[in-house]
Design an enzyme around this catalytic site. Structure first.
Site, PDB file in Angstrom:
ATOM      1  N   TYR A 125       0.894  -1.129  -0.177  1.00 47.72           N
ATOM      2  CA  TYR A 125       0.019   0.120   0.076  1.00 47.72           C
ATOM      3  C   TYR A 125       1.099   1.176   0.057  1.00 47.72           C
ATOM      4  CZ  TYR A 125      -3.740  -3.203   1.362  1.00 47.72           C
ATOM      5  OH  TYR A 125      -4.787  -4.106   1.510  1.00 47.72           O
ATOM      6  N   LYS A 173       5.458 -13.979   4.141  1.00 49.30           N
ATOM      7  CA  LYS A 173       5.211 -15.019   2.987  1.00 49.30           C
ATOM      8  C   LYS A 173       6.765 -15.220   2.569  1.00 49.30           C
ATOM      9  CE  LYS A 173       3.062 -17.607   0.044  1.00 49.30           C
ATOM     10  NZ  LYS A 173       2.487 -18.808   0.486  1.00 49.30           N
ATOM     11  N   ASP A 207      -0.506 -18.039   4.625  1.00 49.65           N
ATOM     12  CA  ASP A 207      -1.706 -18.813   4.111  1.00 49.65           C
ATOM     13  C   ASP A 207      -1.881 -19.928   5.336  1.00 49.65           C
ATOM     14  OD1 ASP A 207       0.915 -19.328   3.175  1.00 49.65           O
ATOM     15  OD2 ASP A 207       0.149 -20.780   1.719  1.00 49.65           O
ATOM     16  N   ASP A 231      -4.325  -6.384   6.389  1.00 47.28           N
ATOM     17  CA  ASP A 231      -5.718  -5.696   6.381  1.00 47.28           C
ATOM     18  C   ASP A 231      -6.678  -7.090   6.194  1.00 47.28           C
ATOM     19  OD1 ASP A 231      -7.760  -3.945   5.338  1.00 47.28           O
ATOM     20  OD2 ASP A 231      -6.644  -3.933   3.432  1.00 47.28           O
TER      21      ASP A 231
END
Ligand code: NAD
Length: 340
Positions: A125, A173, A207, A231
């Site tokens: 972002y 990740k 995940d 988020d």
């Protein structure tokens, strides 16, 4: 001494839920000197030719604290989200979202108490985007910096320590996004030993983290992560405890803090007097804690929990038939009973 605070009711259901919040805050007996701005977003664009006029940012900078309602962002076109702009302009790098079970609100789990700490100013972002018209290729760059990562991870550890929490989980990740979220993980691993013996530390691939949070939410305590992952995880957390209508949020930086409900302006029910003010009220309780008014913060949380456990006066979205202000008056009565 009254606390000087910037008040931004917002639009849509914002003014209704803020009126309710002011009534409940009044019942706590804490004195406020509000600096109020009713024009923001579309209404400010009409009046000042700017959806986020400088005088609002200046007020937050000078008061250091703001209580804010939702502001509508046009979809696809029009002005940039003023909510994102406020966070970036004021460097409100820590988005703090507690997800705690409310008695009486039906959810798959009974005893959830976790907090998501989302990095609020960089990652995907950061606003570094490019579109190559000839090749029709769109790029968005996820910027992760050492200083940006250090401050949010340290913020999470310090918050966890201060609030007697037990564990910090860092979600990333780094198996695929080895450079960007790899840096975030590396910095977490550097900082964690400073808290050895006080706080446990672990990491999870995002995940897997999403699945774990749905299946075993009681295994998580404080979760820190980058902007996009945070988020998504923070809304997942809200979903575990009854949804956006009951979940508080705070955007905190070194020089200012903005407390706001995490839901949007709900144009579908605006003006009907049936919006649920719980989220903004719990954000107001977080603001009171930030202002060192812990007993008043506890009084609001206790009144909210009592009202939900009792269930006789609730707004329609959670199965009741009270109006926004009837619910606020009910909470104000509960707070007055606690104080007297
Ligand atoms: P929304 O949160 O406004 O509404 C989603 C659904 O939840 C609607 O059905 C709505 O009626 C309901 N809802 C939300 N809050 C409620 C409450 N307090 N009480 C009862 N029901 C409630 O999400 P949206 O429709 O995606 O967004 C509407 C607008 O809000 C958009 O312009 C969006 O950009 C903006 N928005 C602002 C913020 C913010 O100011 N921080 C955050 C999210 C969305």
């Amino acid at each position: 001494m009254a606390h000087q605070v910037t008040l931004i009711p917002g639009d849509g259901i914002g003014p209704e839920i803020m009126e309710a919040a002011l009534r409940v805050l009044e019942a706590t007996g804490v004195a406020f000197d509000w600096e109020r701005f009713d024009k923001i977003g579309t209404s400010a664009l009409d009046e000042y030719d700017d959806p986020l006029p400088d005088h609002i940012l200046e007020s937050i900078r000078s008061n250091k604290t703001a209580l804010k309602g939702p502001v509508t962002t046009p979809v696809g076109e029009g002005f940039e989200s003023v909510n994102v702009q406020i966070r970036q302009e004021l460097e409100l790098y820590a988005n703090v979202r507690p997800c705690k079970t409310l008695p009486g609100v039906e959810t798959p789990f009974d005893d959830i108490d976790l907090i998501i700490f989302r990095e609020n100013t960089e990652g995907l972002y950061a606003g570094i985007e490019n579109y190559d018209e000839r090749l029709e290729i769109a790029d968005s760059i996820a910027r992760v910096t050492r200083s940006g990562s250090e401050r949010i991870i340290r913020f999470c550890f310090e918050y966890a320590k201060k609030h007697g929490r037990e564990k910090v989980t860092l979600a990333h990740k780094a198996n695929i996004l080895k450079i960007s979220t790899g840096l975030f993980l590396k910095i977490g691993e550097e900082i964690a030993p400073e808290y050895e013996g006080e706080l446990e530390f672990e990491d999870r691939i995002i995940d897997n983290m999403a699945m774990q949070m749905v299946m075993y939410p009681d295994q998580y305590d404080c979760v820190v992560t980058t902007n996009l992952f945070g988020d998504i995880l923070s809304d997942l957390g809200a979903g575990l405890v009854g949804g956006l209508g009951v979940t508080a949020g705070a955007n905190i930086g070194d020089d200012a803090a903005v407390f706001e409900a995490v839901h949007g302006s709900a144009p579908d029910i605006a003006g009907e007097g049936k919006a649920n003010p719980t989220a903004v009220l719990r954000s107001a309780a977080m603001m009171l804690e930030h202002l060192d008014e812990q007993p008043a913060a506890d009084a609001i949380e206790c009144a909210v929990e009592g009202a939900y456990a009792d269930g006789s006066v609730l707004t329609p979205d959670v199965g009741g038939n009270a109006s926004t202000m009837e619910f606020a008056e009910h909470l104000a009565d509960r707070i007055s009973d606690q104080i007297s």
